[in-house]
Design a protein around this motif. Structure first.
Motif, PDB file in Angstrom:
ATOM      1  N   TYR A   1       3.686  -2.791  11.088  1.00  0.00           N
ATOM      2  CA  TYR A   1       2.860  -1.924  11.988  1.00  0.00           C
ATOM      3  C   TYR A   1       1.420  -1.466  11.517  1.00  0.00           C
ATOM      4  O   TYR A   1       1.127  -1.458  10.337  1.00  0.00           O
ATOM      5  N   PRO A   2       0.382  -1.299  12.531  1.00  0.00           N
ATOM      6  CA  PRO A   2      -1.068  -1.089  12.191  1.00  0.00           C
ATOM      7  C   PRO A   2      -0.634   0.199  10.976  1.00  0.00           C
ATOM      8  O   PRO A   2      -0.016   1.058  11.389  1.00  0.00           O
ATOM      9  N   SER A   3      -1.806   0.530  10.194  1.00  0.00           N
ATOM     10  CA  SER A   3      -1.777   1.633   9.513  1.00  0.00           C
ATOM     11  C   SER A   3      -3.131   2.369   9.324  1.00  0.00           C
ATOM     12  O   SER A   3      -4.097   1.496   9.007  1.00  0.00           O
ATOM     13  N   ASP A   4      -3.273   3.774   9.299  1.00  0.00           N
ATOM     14  CA  ASP A   4      -4.450   4.390   9.109  1.00  0.00           C
ATOM     15  C   ASP A   4      -4.257   5.119   7.696  1.00  0.00           C
ATOM     16  O   ASP A   4      -5.039   5.973   7.364  1.00  0.00           O
ATOM     17  N   ALA A   5      -3.253   4.897   6.866  1.00  0.00           N
ATOM     18  CA  ALA A   5      -2.965   5.172   5.570  1.00  0.00           C
ATOM     19  C   ALA A   5      -3.159   4.461   4.485  1.00  0.00           C
ATOM     20  O   ALA A   5      -3.606   3.398   4.593  1.00  0.00           O
ATOM     21  N   ASN A   6      -2.708   4.928   3.436  1.00  0.00           N
ATOM     22  CA  ASN A   6      -2.598   3.923   2.148  1.00  0.00           C
ATOM     23  C   ASN A   6      -1.036   3.307   1.876  1.00  0.00           C
ATOM     24  O   ASN A   6      -0.880   2.988   1.009  1.00  0.00           O
ATOM     25  N   PHE A   7      -0.524   3.035   3.146  1.00  0.00           N
ATOM     26  CA  PHE A   7       0.753   2.262   2.915  1.00  0.00           C
ATOM     27  C   PHE A   7       0.812   1.594   4.397  1.00  0.00           C
ATOM     28  O   PHE A   7       0.278   1.882   5.359  1.00  0.00           O
TER      29      PHE A   7
ATOM     30  N   ARG B   1      -6.430  -6.604   4.053  1.00  0.00           N
ATOM     31  CA  ARG B   1      -5.937  -7.949   3.629  1.00  0.00           C
ATOM     32  C   ARG B   1      -4.396  -7.996   3.458  1.00  0.00           C
ATOM     33  O   ARG B   1      -3.696  -8.920   4.110  1.00  0.00           O
ATOM     34  N   LEU B   2      -3.816  -6.978   3.314  1.00  0.00           N
ATOM     35  CA  LEU B   2      -2.498  -7.099   3.113  1.00  0.00           C
ATOM     36  C   LEU B   2      -1.907  -6.974   4.539  1.00  0.00           C
ATOM     37  O   LEU B   2      -0.669  -7.833   4.667  1.00  0.00           O
ATOM     38  N   LEU B   3      -2.389  -6.267   5.463  1.00  0.00           N
ATOM     39  CA  LEU B   3      -2.104  -6.658   6.870  1.00  0.00           C
ATOM     40  C   LEU B   3      -1.898  -7.818   7.383  1.00  0.00           C
ATOM     41  O   LEU B   3      -1.031  -8.502   8.146  1.00  0.00           O
ATOM     42  N   ASP B   4      -3.201  -8.539   7.281  1.00  0.00           N
ATOM     43  CA  ASP B   4      -3.219  -9.956   7.564  1.00  0.00           C
ATOM     44  C   ASP B   4      -2.135 -10.840   6.818  1.00  0.00           C
ATOM     45  O   ASP B   4      -1.614 -11.734   7.620  1.00  0.00           O
ATOM     46  N   GLU B   5      -1.780 -10.813   5.378  1.00  0.00           N
ATOM     47  CA  GLU B   5      -1.202 -11.457   4.977  1.00  0.00           C
ATOM     48  C   GLU B   5       0.360 -11.457   5.306  1.00  0.00           C
ATOM     49  O   GLU B   5       0.985 -12.446   5.654  1.00  0.00           O
TER      50      GLU B   5
ATOM     51  N   LEU C   1       3.336  -9.831  -2.339  1.00  0.00           N
ATOM     52  CA  LEU C   1       3.532 -10.805  -1.205  1.00  0.00           C
ATOM     53  C   LEU C   1       4.304 -12.055  -1.835  1.00  0.00           C
ATOM     54  O   LEU C   1       5.231 -12.548  -0.919  1.00  0.00           O
ATOM     55  N   ASP C   2       3.929 -12.367  -3.140  1.00  0.00           N
ATOM     56  CA  ASP C   2       4.767 -13.813  -3.602  1.00  0.00           C
ATOM     57  C   ASP C   2       6.380 -13.324  -3.766  1.00  0.00           C
ATOM     58  O   ASP C   2       7.179 -14.314  -2.980  1.00  0.00           O
ATOM     59  N   ARG C   3       6.709 -12.320  -3.991  1.00  0.00           N
ATOM     60  CA  ARG C   3       8.114 -11.722  -4.350  1.00  0.00           C
ATOM     61  C   ARG C   3       8.664 -11.668  -2.855  1.00  0.00           C
ATOM     62  O   ARG C   3       9.920 -11.995  -2.599  1.00  0.00           O
TER      63      ARG C   3
END
Ligand SMILES: Cc1ncc(COP(=O)(O)O)c(C=O)c1O
Length: 355
Positions: free
Chosen positions: A292-298, A278-282, A348-350
């Motif tokens: 950048y794509p992520s396989d991690a928790n960041f 979701r975060l990547l999409d937003e 995301l808002d900030r």
């Protein structure tokens, strides 16, 4: 009274170091250290509490971490005599350098990567050799091996997935590295639970491969627990230099309970992975940043300008992320840890307001 010049006594290799910098906020949303945003579940806390009652805190901890190793063995299917427990996996990185390197020897890692490889190496008087990642944050084994060989490198550290870029490097290139580099290949799988990708099955065929894991990213950062899977002969060498009680009783107990009741933490990992999508999409919807794509928790992202200003603005509004802009390959780059849904929304808002 003594008034000697202490700075004269400090050895050169330490004098020239910079301490590992971590910004912090007392209150607010901490998305800078790749921790699990969820506290241990009530069920896990109850299990830990029940065992705490019986813990003899007046006694030294088990120096062999027997129960914890049994828990790891049964989850991973590796024998206990191939495991070493560290006070965080950082400690095991240091032990590897101690076991394989004399003063002035060389260790290698890609650029950019986890800062501790360089900090620990320099603190021990070792030389460092880096190989630059390409536009996709990947590397080619052949040219890398040539460089490592000509530099007489003893160990190469590969963060898999890589911190801070977030990706897993190409499997074929890592495989070539393991098969052709005549030194130790350390695959640091600190973020394994978020990538599901490992080279563990290669250990039976390659005695130059070491795998490191950590419980810091999945809920026990405060207790400092990492572990390494080594060829048996290396376990004996590491045990010669490891402090006998490097893992305390409370840590051993909590880590054992977490691993023996992994479904409790798996739910949290699954939520983090969902939020990652979701975060990547937003983030992708925000025009002036590149994600950048992520396989991690960041997630690593790059602002088209003013990365430092965006970082400061987020911090002034109680949201702490990691500012990576001082690295020449990471201009205007920030790294955000996946938080809870609510934390991610606030971030995301900030972020939109800061941009
Ligand atoms: C790639 C990598 N390895 C190791 C560590 C350290 O983990 P630990 O907390 O187990 O020392 C980190 C922490 O950020 C990391 O990113």
């Amino acid at each position: 009274m003594s008034h000697i010049d202490l700075s004269d006594l400090i050895c050169e290799k330490v004098k020239n170091l910079k301490a590992y910098q971590v910004e912090t906020v007392e209150e607010g949303i901490k998305l800078h250290a790749n921790e699990n945003p969820y506290p241990p579940s009530p069920e896990l806390k109850n299990l830990i509490r029940a065992h705490l009652e019986n813990l003899d805190l007046n006694r030294y901890p088990d120096p062999d971490c027997k129960r914890l190793k049994e828990a790891i063995s049964s989850r991973l299917g590796v024998p206990g005599n191939q495991l070493v427990i560290g006070n965080g996996s950082d400690e095991l990185i240091q032990h590897l350098m101690q076991v394989f390197c004399d003063d002035g020897d060389t260790v290698a890692f890609p650029e950019p990567t986890f800062a501790m490889y360089s900090i620990l190496a320099k603190g021990m008087g070792l030389k460092t050799q880096t190989f630059e990642l390409d536009g996709k944050w990947d590397f080619k084994a052949e040219s890398t091996i040539e460089k490592l060989t000509s530099g007489h490198t003893r160990i190469v550290f590969i963060s898999y997935p890589n911190n801070p870029t977030g990706n897993c490097f190409s499997r074929t290139e890592i495989q070539k590295l393991i098969e052709n580099f005549e030194g130790i290949v350390v695959l640091d799988e600190a973020y394994y639970d978020f990538s599901g990708q490992t080279f563990l099955d290669q250990m039976k065929d390659h005695n130059n491969l070491v795998i490191l894991r950590s419980l810091s990213k999945i809920g026990l950062a405060g207790l400092r627990v990492g572990y390494g899977i080594f060829p048996k002969i290396l376990v004996d060498e590491i045990n010669k230099i490891r402090l006998p009680y490097n893992s305390n009783s409370v840590t051993q107990l909590a880590a054992t309970e977490l691993l023996n009741n992994f479904s409790l933490v798996q739910k949290q990992i699954d939520s983090i992975k969902k939020e990652r999508i979701r975060l990547l999409d937003e983030l992708a919807k925000i025009k002036s940043i590149n994600t950048y794509p992520s396989d991690a928790n960041f997630i690593l992202f790059q602002a088209s300008e003013n990365g430092e200003k965006i970082f400061r603005n987020l911090m002034e509004n109680g949201i702490l992320v990691r500012n990576l802009g001082s690295h020449p390959m990471l201009k205007n780059c920030l790294r955000v840890t996946i938080g809870t849904r609510d934390e991610n929304d606030q971030f995301l808002d900030r972020l939109e307001k800061a941009i």
